[in-house]
Design a protein around this motif. Structure first.
Motif, PDB file in Angstrom:
ATOM      1  N   UNK A  89      -9.896 -11.926 -31.153  1.00 38.87           N
ATOM      2  CA  UNK A  89      -9.218 -10.769 -31.731  1.00 38.87           C
ATOM      3  C   UNK A  89     -10.156  -9.605 -31.931  1.00 38.87           C
ATOM      4  N   UNK A  90      -9.566  -8.454 -32.254  1.00 37.76           N
ATOM      5  CA  UNK A  90     -10.362  -7.223 -32.366  1.00 37.76           C
ATOM      6  C   UNK A  90     -10.343  -6.630 -33.761  1.00 37.76           C
ATOM      7  N   UNK A  91      -9.749  -7.314 -34.729  1.00 33.12           N
ATOM      8  CA  UNK A  91      -9.652  -6.756 -36.076  1.00 33.12           C
ATOM      9  C   UNK A  91     -10.236  -7.705 -37.113  1.00 33.12           C
ATOM     10  N   UNK A  92     -10.564  -7.149 -38.274  1.00 31.94           N
ATOM     11  CA  UNK A  92     -11.022  -7.993 -39.378  1.00 31.94           C
ATOM     12  C   UNK A  92      -9.970  -9.032 -39.751  1.00 31.94           C
TER      13      UNK A  92
ATOM     14  N   UNK B 117     -16.749  -2.134 -36.023  1.00 35.04           N
ATOM     15  CA  UNK B 117     -17.660  -3.048 -36.697  1.00 35.04           C
ATOM     16  C   UNK B 117     -16.832  -4.001 -37.544  1.00 35.04           C
ATOM     17  N   UNK B 118     -17.193  -5.267 -37.520  1.00 38.97           N
ATOM     18  CA  UNK B 118     -16.458  -6.271 -38.283  1.00 38.97           C
ATOM     19  C   UNK B 118     -17.087  -6.438 -39.662  1.00 38.97           C
TER      20      UNK B 118
ATOM     21  N   UNK C 154     -13.780 -15.361 -31.989  1.00 41.60           N
ATOM     22  CA  UNK C 154     -14.525 -14.373 -31.218  1.00 41.60           C
ATOM     23  C   UNK C 154     -13.995 -12.977 -31.529  1.00 41.60           C
ATOM     24  N   UNK C 155     -14.884 -12.093 -31.923  1.00 41.75           N
ATOM     25  CA  UNK C 155     -14.523 -10.696 -32.109  1.00 41.75           C
ATOM     26  C   UNK C 155     -14.812  -9.924 -30.836  1.00 41.75           C
ATOM     27  N   UNK C 156     -13.853  -9.141 -30.377  1.00 45.60           N
ATOM     28  CA  UNK C 156     -14.055  -8.376 -29.146  1.00 45.60           C
ATOM     29  C   UNK C 156     -13.860  -6.882 -29.391  1.00 45.60           C
TER      30      UNK C 156
END
Length: 232
Positions: A176-179, A205-206, A193-195
């Protein structure tokens, strides 16, 4: 014993049998069409000009939930219909297919892994996007904001996806791409996994640290070793 699973990064750390994706900002660059459709709704019904950041701050529930919770005008149903009308009619203008992500999904499926979506989007808008991007029928399971009682960052939807895929928490990867995605994945005890590989991702930025971060699809594919088979 030979496995059709895939290991990520350190070859002796993780074998996975399923990959579950967030959608907006992860599989497709749909955030611009979401912003546009919401801006049309709030301008038409509340006479408010909302910025992208103001709209992003409402994210969590599905589109219908966002409108019902945040719109002052009492005509919520008409506002929801306007949202979907704008989302559909301008989709091709705002959203284009992403060749690298299409290739990633193809590679995952060729590897024999199960693949799913866990998104906060409503099913209606997700169906519009999947059809427009020619992604219909690619996913083994789809969990939308309509399918859960608790939206992200609650892990309810992710756990439901794992159950439907019949894979354990240690056998799956959530991307995913969000906090909120990262929080949900960590709370579900799934490798997360942060993308940041699309131009309009949720988080540059996470604030919650994922297990891994990738800034390009190619980097992720290389790290996964997709196409290889390992012994375990």
């Amino acid at each position: 014993m030979a496995s059709s699973g895939v290991k990520i990064e350190l070859k002796d750390v993780l074998i996975i049998k399923a990959i579950i994706f967030d959608f907006d900002g992860t599989i497709a660059n749909t955030l611009p069409i979401c912003y546009y459709a919401f801006q049309c709704v709030f301008k038409e019904f509340d006479n408010k000009n909302l910025s992208n950041e103001e709209i992003k701050a409402m994210f969590g529930p599905s589109e219908t939930g966002i409108i019902r919770e945040n719109l002052s005008n009492s005509n919520k149903d008409a506002a929801i219909e306007l949202y979907y009308a704008k989302y559909s009619e301008r989709h091709s203008q705002f959203v284009t297919p992403h060749k690298e992500i299409d290739d990633l999904i193809k590679r995952i499926k060729e590897q024999g892994l199960k693949i799913g979506i866990f998104t906060g989007k409503a099913k209606r808008s997700l169906d519009i996007s999947l059809k427009a991007l020619q992604m219909e029928g690619l996913f083994d399971v789809i969990i939308t904001g309509d399918d859960v009682n608790e939206p992200k960052p609650h892990p309810e939807g992710l756990l439901k996806a794992l159950s439907l895929l019949s894979v354990g928490k240690s056998e799956a990867l959530f991307i995913g791409d969000s906090d909120a995605d990262i929080d949900a994945g960590i709370r579900a005890n799934v490798y997360t996994v942060g993308v940041q590989w699309l131009p309009d991702c949720h988080s540059m930025e996470f604030t919650i640290e994922p297990n891994s971060i990738f800034k390009s699809v190619t980097e992720f594919i290389d790290s996964m070793g997709i196409g290889e088979t390992y012994e375990y």
